[in-house]
Design a protein around this motif. Sequence first.
Motif, PDB file in Angstrom:
ATOM      1  N   SER A  14       6.884  -8.498 -11.346  1.00  0.00           N
ATOM      2  CA  SER A  14       5.833  -8.794 -10.356  1.00  0.00           C
ATOM      3  C   SER A  14       5.889 -10.248  -9.896  1.00  0.00           C
ATOM      4  O   SER A  14       5.472 -10.574  -8.788  1.00  0.00           O
ATOM      5  CB  SER A  14       4.452  -8.514 -10.943  1.00  0.00           C
ATOM      6  OG  SER A  14       4.374  -7.177 -11.368  1.00  0.00           O
ATOM      7  N   GLU A  37       3.664   2.853 -16.564  1.00  0.00           N
ATOM      8  CA  GLU A  37       3.495   3.028 -15.114  1.00  0.00           C
ATOM      9  C   GLU A  37       2.147   2.426 -14.684  1.00  0.00           C
ATOM     10  O   GLU A  37       2.056   1.712 -13.675  1.00  0.00           O
ATOM     11  CB  GLU A  37       3.560   4.512 -14.755  1.00  0.00           C
ATOM     12  CG  GLU A  37       3.553   4.754 -13.248  1.00  0.00           C
ATOM     13  CD  GLU A  37       3.300   6.198 -12.873  1.00  0.00           C
ATOM     14  OE1 GLU A  37       2.980   7.018 -13.758  1.00  0.00           O
ATOM     15  OE2 GLU A  37       3.393   6.498 -11.667  1.00  0.00           O
ATOM     16  N   GLN A  38       1.097   2.718 -15.495  1.00  0.00           N
ATOM     17  CA  GLN A  38      -0.233   2.161 -15.204  1.00  0.00           C
ATOM     18  C   GLN A  38      -0.214   0.629 -15.290  1.00  0.00           C
ATOM     19  O   GLN A  38      -0.829  -0.061 -14.485  1.00  0.00           O
ATOM     20  CB  GLN A  38      -1.271   2.719 -16.200  1.00  0.00           C
ATOM     21  CG  GLN A  38      -1.592   4.196 -15.998  1.00  0.00           C
ATOM     22  CD  GLN A  38      -2.123   4.475 -14.597  1.00  0.00           C
ATOM     23  OE1 GLN A  38      -2.991   3.774 -14.106  1.00  0.00           O
ATOM     24  NE2 GLN A  38      -1.561   5.479 -13.929  1.00  0.00           N
ATOM     25  N   ILE A  41       1.324  -0.809 -12.225  1.00  0.00           N
ATOM     26  CA  ILE A  41       0.399  -0.804 -11.071  1.00  0.00           C
ATOM     27  C   ILE A  41      -0.590  -1.971 -11.192  1.00  0.00           C
ATOM     28  O   ILE A  41      -0.832  -2.704 -10.230  1.00  0.00           O
ATOM     29  CB  ILE A  41      -0.344   0.550 -10.984  1.00  0.00           C
ATOM     30  CG1 ILE A  41       0.653   1.677 -10.641  1.00  0.00           C
ATOM     31  CG2 ILE A  41      -1.466   0.511  -9.953  1.00  0.00           C
ATOM     32  CD1 ILE A  41       0.099   3.091 -10.823  1.00  0.00           C
ATOM     33  N   ARG A  42      -1.131  -2.162 -12.402  1.00  0.00           N
ATOM     34  CA  ARG A  42      -2.099  -3.255 -12.618  1.00  0.00           C
ATOM     35  C   ARG A  42      -1.438  -4.618 -12.391  1.00  0.00           C
ATOM     36  O   ARG A  42      -2.020  -5.509 -11.788  1.00  0.00           O
ATOM     37  CB  ARG A  42      -2.675  -3.184 -14.033  1.00  0.00           C
ATOM     38  CG  ARG A  42      -3.640  -2.027 -14.242  1.00  0.00           C
ATOM     39  CD  ARG A  42      -4.536  -2.279 -15.444  1.00  0.00           C
ATOM     40  NE  ARG A  42      -3.821  -2.281 -16.717  1.00  0.00           N
ATOM     41  CZ  ARG A  42      -3.560  -1.184 -17.429  1.00  0.00           C
ATOM     42  NH1 ARG A  42      -3.955  -0.002 -17.000  1.00  0.00           N
ATOM     43  NH2 ARG A  42      -2.928  -1.268 -18.572  1.00  0.00           N
ATOM     44  N   GLU A  44       1.093  -5.298 -10.475  1.00  0.00           N
ATOM     45  CA  GLU A  44       1.348  -5.505  -9.044  1.00  0.00           C
ATOM     46  C   GLU A  44       0.052  -5.840  -8.300  1.00  0.00           C
ATOM     47  O   GLU A  44       0.061  -6.558  -7.305  1.00  0.00           O
ATOM     48  CB  GLU A  44       1.975  -4.244  -8.441  1.00  0.00           C
ATOM     49  CG  GLU A  44       3.413  -4.015  -8.882  1.00  0.00           C
ATOM     50  CD  GLU A  44       4.396  -4.991  -8.243  1.00  0.00           C
ATOM     51  OE1 GLU A  44       4.634  -4.888  -7.043  1.00  0.00           O
ATOM     52  OE2 GLU A  44       4.912  -5.873  -8.957  1.00  0.00           O
ATOM     53  N   LYS A  45      -1.079  -5.325  -8.814  1.00  0.00           N
ATOM     54  CA  LYS A  45      -2.365  -5.562  -8.146  1.00  0.00           C
ATOM     55  C   LYS A  45      -2.958  -6.937  -8.476  1.00  0.00           C
ATOM     56  O   LYS A  45      -3.789  -7.444  -7.732  1.00  0.00           O
ATOM     57  CB  LYS A  45      -3.379  -4.498  -8.591  1.00  0.00           C
ATOM     58  CG  LYS A  45      -3.325  -3.217  -7.780  1.00  0.00           C
ATOM     59  CD  LYS A  45      -4.455  -2.314  -8.216  1.00  0.00           C
ATOM     60  CE  LYS A  45      -4.447  -1.034  -7.406  1.00  0.00           C
ATOM     61  NZ  LYS A  45      -5.455  -0.092  -7.905  1.00  0.00           N
TER      62      LYS A  45
END
Lengths: 164, 190
Positions: A14, A37-38, A41-42, A44-45
């Motif tokens: 990231s 995977e979760q 996502i976190r 990247e956010k």
Amino acid sequence: MECRSIKELIVRYSSGDLEEAEKVLVDEHVRDCTGCEQYFIRSEKLWGTLDAWDEIEPEGEFVTKFWNNVSVQENKAKAGFFGWLKGFKPNLAVSGALATVFIVGIFTFALLGPGTLDGVFTSGDEKDEIILSELDRATNSEASDLLAIYGPWDNSFDANGGMN
Amino acid sequence: MQSDIELMLRTKAGDDGAFSELMKRHYKGVVNYIYRFTNMRDNSEDLAQEVFLRVYRSAKNYRPEAKFSTWLYKIATNVSLTHLKGRPKNLSLDEIEETRGDIEDRRVPITDDIIYRKEMKEHIFKALEFLPEREKVAIMLCKYEGFSYEEVSEVLECTVGAVKAYVHRGRMKLIDILEPHLAKGGGYGV
């Protein structure tokens, strides 16, 4: 590869600090691991979420205010000692403390200062006095004897104490 | 346009106009950096004034060895840290609101977006507060000031590798602390 190690790689992914080969490794792991995977996502956010803290708009007079502050400080520095003296306000507590120190100082000086021990005369001092006066007398007679060759000297005193 | 270093050298030679130009370029960034560092809106401008005052006073000894902005943000970091360390710990909620300067302007309608951002601001500040000093500084400079790792390494006086480690460790901690807010989405994620 363990999920813990993959999470470290995800964060670097990231941040844009990952090599291509490592990216492939992360992609493959994330495809098969729901937990990672979760996490991906976190991760990247995160950076985008930090944008929720908006910037503030400072006053437009910032620069003017700065130069005002500079001139205020320069004036204070110029005022120096006389300015301090002008603005000096005596403080009762400090004045009382200074007065106490002053009085105690005077008493201490009077008790222990130079000259306060002159009046103390010991038996040793008395002996020294006797030795010194004997030495003085001997020196005077010796000097008179030596000077006799230039005589005659009349060493008698008149009744009034004057020299004849 | 003259570079920051040229303006600083002119300031060193006694040109106050050059320093005004430098301030115009950087004061907004410094105010916001201090605001995010301390979470106190009202104090941030006063502290930014102090930062520029320190820079101005030390202009006589200025040597263009590093980028001006890294020197400026190093001073801003020190001023912010000193302020945070000297701040009273037990403030009431009203006092906190007052010092933060967050009391809303009643003329502006309060939307869901404003409420969300205000809540997120508090969460982000608390999460950043949780980080060790160097991780916090590294994250803030990279994220909010757009500094490169090299520039952050000049501010923190460490190697680029160490800065990367601070940023990565800090990001991992922030992901854990802000997990509930990152899962929700909120519309600001990538």
